[in-house]
Design an enzyme around this catalytic site. Sequence first.
Site, PDB file in Angstrom:
ATOM      1  N   GLY A 116       7.382   9.747 -12.765  1.00 37.44           N
ATOM      2  CA  GLY A 116       8.339   9.695 -11.663  1.00 37.44           C
ATOM      3  C   GLY A 116       9.694  10.267 -12.033  1.00 37.44           C
ATOM      4  O   GLY A 116       9.800  11.362 -12.579  1.00 37.44           O
ATOM      5  N   ASP A 161      -1.079   1.461   4.511  1.00 36.48           N
ATOM      6  CA  ASP A 161       0.169   2.117   4.897  1.00 36.48           C
ATOM      7  C   ASP A 161       1.335   1.218   4.523  1.00 36.48           C
ATOM      8  O   ASP A 161       1.357   0.034   4.899  1.00 36.48           O
ATOM      9  CB  ASP A 161       0.191   2.396   6.401  1.00 36.48           C
ATOM     10  CG  ASP A 161      -0.802   3.463   6.802  1.00 36.48           C
ATOM     11  OD1 ASP A 161      -1.088   4.344   5.968  1.00 36.48           O
ATOM     12  OD2 ASP A 161      -1.299   3.419   7.942  1.00 36.48           O
ATOM     13  N   ASP A 191       6.143  -2.706  -6.086  1.00 36.28           N
ATOM     14  CA  ASP A 191       6.809  -1.687  -5.270  1.00 36.28           C
ATOM     15  C   ASP A 191       8.160  -1.455  -5.925  1.00 36.28           C
ATOM     16  O   ASP A 191       8.909  -2.403  -6.189  1.00 36.28           O
ATOM     17  CB  ASP A 191       6.989  -2.113  -3.816  1.00 36.28           C
ATOM     18  CG  ASP A 191       7.289  -0.898  -2.946  1.00 36.28           C
ATOM     19  OD1 ASP A 191       6.424  -0.012  -2.851  1.00 36.28           O
ATOM     20  OD2 ASP A 191       8.391  -0.814  -2.372  1.00 36.28           O
ATOM     21  N   SER A 192       8.440  -0.219  -6.234  1.00 32.45           N
ATOM     22  CA  SER A 192       9.647   0.063  -6.998  1.00 32.45           C
ATOM     23  C   SER A 192      10.284   1.347  -6.516  1.00 32.45           C
ATOM     24  O   SER A 192       9.668   2.150  -5.809  1.00 32.45           O
ATOM     25  CB  SER A 192       9.322   0.159  -8.490  1.00 32.45           C
ATOM     26  OG  SER A 192       8.275   1.080  -8.704  1.00 32.45           O
ATOM     27  N   SER A 194      -2.775  -1.082  -7.076  1.00 29.19           N
ATOM     28  CA  SER A 194      -2.071   0.195  -7.141  1.00 29.19           C
ATOM     29  C   SER A 194      -3.057   1.344  -7.273  1.00 29.19           C
ATOM     30  O   SER A 194      -4.159   1.175  -7.801  1.00 29.19           O
ATOM     31  CB  SER A 194      -1.108   0.219  -8.336  1.00 29.19           C
ATOM     32  OG  SER A 194      -0.425   1.453  -8.389  1.00 29.19           O
ATOM     33  N   LYS A 229      10.530   1.486 -23.555  1.00 36.60           N
ATOM     34  CA  LYS A 229      10.869   1.349 -22.140  1.00 36.60           C
ATOM     35  C   LYS A 229      10.462  -0.004 -21.580  1.00 36.60           C
ATOM     36  O   LYS A 229      11.267  -0.708 -20.971  1.00 36.60           O
ATOM     37  CB  LYS A 229      10.211   2.470 -21.327  1.00 36.60           C
ATOM     38  CG  LYS A 229      10.507   2.376 -19.832  1.00 36.60           C
ATOM     39  CD  LYS A 229       9.693   3.372 -19.027  1.00 36.60           C
ATOM     40  CE  LYS A 229       9.859   3.099 -17.538  1.00 36.60           C
ATOM     41  NZ  LYS A 229       8.959   3.914 -16.705  1.00 36.60           N
ATOM     42  N   ASN A 268      -1.363   4.259  -8.298  1.00 36.81           N
ATOM     43  CA  ASN A 268      -0.444   5.080  -9.079  1.00 36.81           C
ATOM     44  C   ASN A 268      -0.792   4.926 -10.562  1.00 36.81           C
ATOM     45  O   ASN A 268      -0.647   3.846 -11.139  1.00 36.81           O
ATOM     46  CB  ASN A 268       1.002   4.629  -8.806  1.00 36.81           C
ATOM     47  CG  ASN A 268       2.031   5.421  -9.573  1.00 36.81           C
ATOM     48  OD1 ASN A 268       1.932   5.581 -10.781  1.00 36.81           O
ATOM     49  ND2 ASN A 268       3.046   5.896  -8.872  1.00 36.81           N
ATOM     50  N   ALA A 269      -1.257   6.011 -11.182  1.00 38.65           N
ATOM     51  CA  ALA A 269      -1.725   5.942 -12.571  1.00 38.65           C
ATOM     52  C   ALA A 269      -0.640   5.467 -13.525  1.00 38.65           C
ATOM     53  O   ALA A 269      -0.906   4.705 -14.464  1.00 38.65           O
ATOM     54  CB  ALA A 269      -2.254   7.305 -13.011  1.00 38.65           C
TER      55      ALA A 269
END
Length: 214
Positions: free
Chosen positions: A164, A45, A74-75, A13, A186, A15-16
């Site tokens: 997000g 991609d 992937d979410s 990933s 969470k 994404n931090a």
Amino acid sequence: MRKLDTRTIVVASHNAGKIAEIADLIGPFGFSAKSAAELKFEEPDETGTTFEENAAIKALASARAAGMPALSDDSGLVIDALDGAPGVYTANWAEREDGSRDFAMAMEKVEKALVEKGATRPEQRTGRFVSVLCLAWPDGHTEFFRGEVEGSIVWPPRGTAGFGYDPVFQPEGHDTTFGEMTAQEKHGWKPGDAEALSHRARAFKLFVETCLEA
């Protein structure tokens, strides 16, 4: 199912927020892990039309580049009144023309779309966060673990924790959004816990039960 016989993996990933959550989840298991971002791997991609396809693209790219197993996520947010949108395009809804991502803008886009559909009451604003983890090996073998959490979309956004779309998602059975919860509330989960709350923690629970436990 193939068991994971190493504690050295790549978190596939850039994404931090995802990297931090996955690091929290795998930490107690003694993993030595680096992210694709740290290793300066190119982002592949994401051309898939399902969470599974995109998770596999990312995990296989990192596994082959590193020569070791890689774990990807992937979410996305799936909203019933919007026919499943934004779904696999959840991150795309936040993209600006310069390539940066603005999730405040994305949440406004979701709210506008719901209002246009006449979905103003809580029972009309149902949806779920979906997470698919893919564990991939350099030889191309993959294992998938899917987690979902039901909830509803609230407005205005509440809370500044998480990342997000967390401030507009209120999970079923709770009166706070993901954006108002601590990281432990969470996605905190450890072996022996009967339940996990977040979509990513639920997927991770399946990963542990399938690939790590004897």
